[in-house]
Design an enzyme around this catalytic site. Structure first.
Site, mmCIF file in Angstrom:
data_model
loop_
_atom_site.group_PDB
_atom_site.id
_atom_site.type_symbol
_atom_site.label_atom_id
_atom_site.label_comp_id
_atom_site.label_asym_id
_atom_site.label_seq_id
_atom_site.Cartn_x
_atom_site.Cartn_y
_atom_site.Cartn_z
ATOM 1 N N SER A 171 -2.445 27.125 50.986
ATOM 2 C CA SER A 171 -1.924 28.034 52.006
ATOM 3 C C SER A 171 -3.023 28.572 52.918
ATOM 4 O O SER A 171 -4.157 28.771 52.480
ATOM 5 C CB SER A 171 -1.253 29.242 51.340
ATOM 6 N N HIS A 221 4.215 34.630 48.595
ATOM 7 C CA HIS A 221 4.109 33.864 47.349
ATOM 8 C C HIS A 221 3.993 34.767 46.123
ATOM 9 O O HIS A 221 4.598 34.493 45.091
ATOM 10 C CB HIS A 221 2.927 32.898 47.418
#
Lengths: 453, 453, 453, 453
Positions: free
Chosen positions: B303, B379
């Protein structure tokens, strides 16, 4: 080959079935208190990540409750999952001050029963939508003895109206190439003229002169919501028996038909009662038929008139006041079980009953000023016209018992639908053919001293 | 062959496109007043039979308005399509008296802005759902200068939450057998690592070591809502460039992979902002991958860390207070455009930046007490763990500029997701690996007189 | 949505049905001479542009012929559509000279009966393949009294072997989601254990513990070629009645099964007799099942033994020579209609019949040296092993009459199939279990003075 | 949902791809001798159970051979896998005696090269059909230097004609909803007007005024065999550039078109050369278009005239005999690179070239008496009419170089196709418009002392 695309589109539906199957019967006894606990956990979860687990758990418990536990669950749902009065009071006070949108929104949120959020979260699970439809089916049944469940029902109705928005519905042709799993449901749900067996069904789906269409909702998969059966004929049909006959064919080629006769419209999900689709379905089916078969000129129903005989007996026979004695004497012959076989008697009955039926449809209203007969209400409200009253249109035991064998043609004249509908909405004007109007006039004369309404 | 069944399932979607196309451009100039008139007619129609016509008409007008007219339309929508204060007052008075469900329901109904019924009716048309999503996209844009549109936005949000319920969403695998019409949208909507062309896309969908999944909504047809790109790898990846390289392959056979690396999650519909699906999508994709490839052991993201460099510069460089002078001097070398090519300098920067990044992720919070970084928030909120901070994980111009080239691995440990999520929800506890914790400790020492939070 | 792609894939199949329907019955009487004329026109056309019209015309005429006309048509086909002897003589003379490929090819072309080109051209029409399969069905029937049609049959067989190449066949799972039009054919074609009605079928397709697969050919659409029914069980089944019982379930979850029992294999198209698919189907189904249900350990049949009782009676009862008198006396009790209800008698019969069945299967051969029993020939030829002979495996009237109620388990041991098959092909070696071998030995002793083959 | 049905229909195609992928590159070096050995094993196997394994093995070896090994393989195939001369001699002797069908059949079987049985068995594998098409592609290439491979080619052709029977082909619409994997092939295979990129393709598939259809074969999955591109226009188009222009639109609504212009027909599989489908495809596409768009009146091509300029130069410029000096002088101006920009010169060239083109199309024949130009041969053979010769119909570099920029309209007049086709077949009569005939007459006068053919 591009199968994965469609395949996955439906994969979750299959998974649902698997889930549903697994869920049942892991042994432990549960009652409404377990369910209430699960519902509270669901509402307290942050609404996203853990919601599905909680929601599945709650629905699993629900599926194992008996009616008694369900009743107690609904009772608590009505009481404990309402809105918070203090919040409402505060929000209203604030709203009174400025009457602005922000305050209104807060008030609106405060007034929303927590049940609605609960239902939304239960709907997160795969297959949840259908289980909620079934839950409302239970609710409607139990509500007969628990008028106070009406508030819960209102919550369901509010959400179902969004979830079953017409824009989400999909019309599908049902025919002999439809999966058996769906056809089986068509057999089960046909409510107007019972389907006897698969042979009967096969005849009703014969491409040569029959059509069938159903509405589906993507989240409910292969459970139909409503379906309509159509016969393609030459001319407007006046009897249902030839249409239900599995052996006879009026035409062999759909191109030869000039008429599409809707002879059965069945709602499939009790749990969706009051969420209406029939009107949309008929319109869409008319469109599909016109496109497929440009020769079609008439779109018409062949409809029952449930309640007519009951009305006839209660109104005229019992009171014995208003009706002309001769007409009354004739009507009493209905109790003669052989009248159908007696042409002369049958003809005399015809001369009395059809005029009275015309009056029944045109003049007898419910409290809203709409026709007493529910089928008439539905079609006239959709913009159809009352076209013809058919003698011996349904000579089955049920047909004779419900409506003395009469069947009605409601005509959907495409260019007039919109206008008819508007008139009906505005002042309940019923558009009818001159022949029905004549019948109605004749009906008036059957009354002693009747001077006409 | 049973094609008709599926065929009709999608027929209305095709019809929608046709409708949409036809509608545009029949010449006459329209403005917001025409639209308001159409909306009033729609609300006054009885809600069923004639609604679709009115709704289509209204949407057609809307599609032809310019931003100025849209603004004026929304202004009136906010004012004239609210709830009726007198109704509210009366309903509240009644509610105060008995505090019962029936009265509550009446109050709830009275508080519902008429806009909501309007939106529900606009949604009746085929294709209406998508047009309402687009309308909200306009609204969000125009809202920047019109804070008072928030009430309208609340109505949209309320309804969208029902309509885009997770139970209605369908996950689909996207690959090279997907229709081009959908792939084209994947190219357009990829927001994390831009897809350069069809060749780039083809590489990203290569069955050998890539997967891609999207959520679709049946009423919106082939417009994806959100999609995720996955690389199948051996071991946890620490750099994005090899994954984006169209020529290189880490593995040739998906069975050889032990890791599924989520390297791009893109929301597609601006008009659905705030209606979140990402969490559901990741969970479902993890399930699908596990089923297809039982060898997979790690589910991890690769990410970006958008905003990190900006934070770094604003917090440490500008204020110049807290940071150790040596560290500060090193950090300033970031402005040296050649640092990436200088191994020794790069190593020194690494020694300062990664510890600071660990602190940034673990300690910097927004007003809600959640991580400042939105990707971390997403997340960690889903139950993932902060696993690794990768130096030179993204050496593209954008990667360097946004996050000094760092990329983060968030790890989804299946058995811990639920627990991590609960902890995060409860008190924003962040679960992280010991290596990140070590980094964070080192980061603390980079501050003058820092004694640790 | 990508429906058009699949939709069009099947559109011509639908069109075929339409065509077939239209074609019949335009009134005029036709006989074989019209057909012969149409066939000549077809062969004389240049083979491409006008062929389809001619071919459709010919097939249409054929469909209206009675058996008498068909017979006369086939007679002429045998005589007038053969090869040209002069061409053959010339081509052979040329071939003798150089023995080269070019000359050989000319000779080959000269020898090809013109019927083959005729059949190829008839196959050009949409739906033609299926009509030719039906034509061969007629041919096989009429051939019983016309041995000389064998040449025509050889032409059909030659072409069908190409057209129905295994590479063109598609295996499909048949279940309750299969279109009714196909399920109806499954009911019709089941030849081993008759399907009584749709309820019976539904049980046989229940996902919980049943599977069904069929081969289809793309040019024949929804007409199955062959299908196999599978029961998922725990342990090898020894009786068919519990499997056919629509009420009982051995397992509720397919994952619980360790055995896939093939209990019915039915060829559907008489016109494809001799073009064998069964072997391919079984192998592919085993693969599909292993993939879906990794727990499966045994792949076995539960097979009838048609012809056994007839063999038993003709061989042993009639000749009365070889069999041990006591055994013979016992066997005669089979005529006692109540033996099934008499446990003691039943046990005595068991002690005689199963050993004889073992000998029947292992020792009785046809002229090719293969087992006399066709089912044994099929499975052993496919590489299966003769595993078990089950007493009272099928106590239906048919089971008792055909095979004194015995049913056989042939076992497909995946690792041995190839080897068993090769041995069987080489010298007709039959692999069997030790228990069957023991039975066979016991069988030997039932003969007077038998010393073993 | 009934997905399994379709899903499994294609599952084996997917499996094929997997198989194909796995097969390549297991390391060992192979040459033609290994392949010959595998082919012998395949022919010796009993033809059913073990065939698939042997066949897969053989195809796997083939896929790894280089051209040299392939050549040697084909050499041996030609010699060692022919028919047995002794068998042929014996069978012929028997046939001479009675001239009966049985003897003929034996002779026919004896003459069949064993290669044909080999190819049939190779075709048993999943994906085998496509690999055989690729094998023939190799064969055709290598045949240029090995004329003796013609016999092998004849075997392929014989079998392909059966396998690719028109009755097995499926027409599919290709549009922007087609899977990318297929569209990619359309880009690759377009042979007439190269598709530059996905943007160009998208324009060519735009539903508004373009159509594209392809033939597929079920055993070959998503490899198209041939496809045709169609422009919907108002009036007959005379230039290709506006059609290929990605920006301009002649019409926005397909219903507005009166003409379907076929502007590209591309064969996709070199390995199927000589197995013709184009004629069938055009006819079926005309049918589909008429059904979808009843307004269409003209079905016409916009075709190139490859070879015309070469013919022009070789015939007239080189010999310099026959042509009128003035015309000749004009023609020489073609070498002037600027003639296209010079209206006056262009007009003069027009006056010479179009008449000569008319003569070229109408009078120049090959040895069979058919038009020299292959495109003319194709369309006129299909029953089209030579309608118009368009000046500057294709001003691309290729268009100018191949045919001095001319493009031809061949017109398919539905009622005349059959008749035109028959006349063309009988005596190569070309039906052409009066304007083309006039041009041809003018062309005659361009010759010195020409008195007309």
């Amino acid at each position: 080959m591009n199968m994965s695309f469609l395949q996955e589109l439906f994969s979750n539906i299959t998974q649902r079935e698997a889930l549903l199957r697994r869920r049942t019967g892991n042994g432990l006894t549960v009652d409404h208190s377990h369910l209430l606990e699960a519902c509270r956990a669901l509402l307290e979860s942050d609404g996203e990540a853990s919601s599905i687990t909680h929601a599945s758990h709650a629905l699993e418990i629900y599926s194992r409750l008996d009616d008694n536990s369900k009743t107690r669950f609904f009772e608590r749902l009505g009481k404990d999952f309402s809105a918070d009065p203090r919040e409402i009071d505060l929000a209203y006070a604030a709203y009174r001050k400025d009457r602005e949108n922000t305050a209104l929104q807060r008030l609106f949120d405060a007034c929303e029963p927590r049940r609605q959020e609960l239902l939304r979260r239960l709907n997160l699970t795969a297959g949840g939508t259908y289980e909620l439809v079934r839950m409302r089916e239970d609710l409607l049944r139990l509500m007969r003895d628990h008028k106070d469940f009406a508030a819960i029902n209102a919550d369901f109705t509010h959400l179902f109206a969004s979830w079953f928005n017409r824009g989400f519905l999909v019309v599908k042709r049902i025919d002999w190439n439809t999966p058996a799993a769906i056809l089986e449901r068509i057999i089960r749900y046909e409510a107007v003229h019972k389907i006897r067996d698969w042979g009967d069904l096969r005849r009703r789906l014969d491409n040569r002169d029959r059509r069938c269409y159903a509405f589906f909702h993507p989240a409910i998969g292969d459970e139909p919501l409503i379906f309509v059966e159509v016969a393609l004929t030459r001319g407007l049909p006046d009897q249902i028996q030839p249409i239900l006959d599995t052996e006879s064919y009026d035409i062999e080629d759909p191109e030869a038909a000039d008429t599409a006769a809707f002879f059965g419209i069945s709602n499939c999900q009790v749990g969706l009662r009051g969420i209406s689709f029939g009107n949309f379905l008929i319109k869409q089916v008319v469109q599909e038929l016109k496109q497929e078969l440009p020769n079609l000129k008439n779109f018409v129903t062949l409809s029952p008139m449930p309640g007519f005989r009951k009305w006839l007996e209660s109104t005229y026979l019992d009171e014995q006041v208003a009706l002309d004695p001769e007409a009354l004497a004739t009507l009493k012959q209905l109790e003669n079980p052989d009248w159908l076989q007696d042409p002369e008697l049958s003809e005399r009955l015809n001369a009395v009953i059809r005029p009275l039926a015309a009056r029944y449809l045109l003049k007898e209203k419910n409290r809203d000023g709409q026709p007493l007969n529910p089928v008439a209400r539905f079609h006239l409200g959709n913009g159809a016209e009352l076209h013809r009253i058919n003698w011996q249109g349904d000579i089955s035991a049920q047909g004779l018992q419900q409506s003395t064998g009469l069947m009605i043609n409601y005509l959907y004249v495409l260019d007039n639908i919109e206008r008819n509908h508007e008139q009906y909405i505005t002042d309940h004007t019923i558009v009818c053919s001159s022949s029905v109007r004549d019948l109605s006039r004749r009906g008036r004369k059957l009354f002693k001293g009747e001077t006409g309404k």
